[in-house]
Design a protein around this motif. Structure first.
Motif, PDB file in Angstrom:
ATOM      1  N   VAL A   1       5.930  75.829  36.525  1.00 44.19           N
ATOM      2  CA  VAL A   1       4.970  74.752  36.292  1.00 44.19           C
ATOM      3  C   VAL A   1       4.063  75.198  35.144  1.00 44.19           C
ATOM      4  O   VAL A   1       3.167  76.025  35.328  1.00 44.19           O
TER       5      VAL A   1
ATOM      6  N   ASP B   1       2.457  73.567  31.263  1.00 43.91           N
ATOM      7  CA  ASP B   1       2.367  72.403  30.383  1.00 43.91           C
ATOM      8  C   ASP B   1       2.845  72.668  28.958  1.00 43.91           C
ATOM      9  O   ASP B   1       3.248  71.738  28.262  1.00 43.91           O
TER      10      ASP B   1
ATOM     11  N   PHE C   1       8.386  72.000  35.319  1.00 46.46           N
ATOM     12  CA  PHE C   1       7.506  70.834  35.225  1.00 46.46           C
ATOM     13  C   PHE C   1       6.374  71.107  34.260  1.00 46.46           C
ATOM     14  O   PHE C   1       5.954  72.250  34.090  1.00 46.46           O
ATOM     15  N   ASP C   2       5.830  70.031  33.665  1.00 43.70           N
ATOM     16  CA  ASP C   2       4.713  70.197  32.744  1.00 43.70           C
ATOM     17  C   ASP C   2       3.360  69.915  33.394  1.00 43.70           C
ATOM     18  O   ASP C   2       2.325  69.963  32.747  1.00 43.70           O
ATOM     19  N   ASN C   3       3.363  69.628  34.703  1.00 45.10           N
ATOM     20  CA  ASN C   3       2.102  69.459  35.430  1.00 45.10           C
ATOM     21  C   ASN C   3       2.324  69.669  36.924  1.00 45.10           C
ATOM     22  O   ASN C   3       3.448  69.565  37.427  1.00 45.10           O
TER      23      ASN C   3
ATOM     24  N   SER D   1       3.800  66.588  39.281  1.00 48.64           N
ATOM     25  CA  SER D   1       5.261  66.424  39.269  1.00 48.64           C
ATOM     26  C   SER D   1       5.939  67.494  40.116  1.00 48.64           C
ATOM     27  O   SER D   1       6.889  67.217  40.849  1.00 48.64           O
TER      28      SER D   1
ATOM     29  N   GLU E   1       5.488  66.660  43.830  1.00 43.46           N
ATOM     30  CA  GLU E   1       6.405  65.597  44.237  1.00 43.46           C
ATOM     31  C   GLU E   1       7.822  66.149  44.437  1.00 43.46           C
ATOM     32  O   GLU E   1       8.518  65.768  45.377  1.00 43.46           O
ATOM     33  N   PHE E   2       8.246  67.039  43.567  1.00 43.92           N
ATOM     34  CA  PHE E   2       9.556  67.676  43.697  1.00 43.92           C
ATOM     35  C   PHE E   2       9.654  68.440  45.019  1.00 43.92           C
ATOM     36  O   PHE E   2      10.667  68.357  45.721  1.00 43.92           O
TER      37      PHE E   2
END
Length: 76
Positions: free
Chosen positions: A8, A10, A34-36, A39, A42-43
Motif C-alpha cells: 500500500v 501512493d 494499492f495506491d491508498n 482500496s 476493501e480488498f
C-alpha cells in the motif's frame, strides 16, 4: 505455503519497486498493490493477506488509519 503480501503505497515508482523484490525467495507472494489505504481495506474484505507494507502518508486513507481499521475489522 507462502505468506500473502499486499503493498500500500501512493507513489507508483516505490510501489513497483517493492513489488519487484524477489519475495518468493523468502516464502512471500505479492497478491496485490494499492495506491491508498481505502482500496487496500476493501480488498481485504474479500481476500486474505498476512503481511501489509504500508506507507504512512497517503491520500484518501493514510497508513495509520488503515492499520487501525484492519486491526478493528480483522482482529485475527
Amino acid at each position: 505455503m507462502s505468506c500473502k503480501l499486499i503493498i500500500v503505497e501512493d507513489e507508483r515508482i516505490i510501489r513497483e519497486s517493492l513489488a519487484s523484490f524477489e519475495w518468493d525467495t523468502i516464502g512471500v507472494e505479492v497478491v496485490a498493490s494499492f495506491d491508498n489505504g481505502l482500496s487496500a481495506l476493501e480488498f481485504l474484505k474479500e481476500q486474505e493477506a498476512q503481511i501489509a507494507l504500508v506507507d504512512m502518508r497517503m491520500p484518501i486513507m493514510d497508513g495509520v488509519t488503515f492499520i487501525k481499521c484492519v486491526r478493528k475489522e480483522f482482529p485475527q
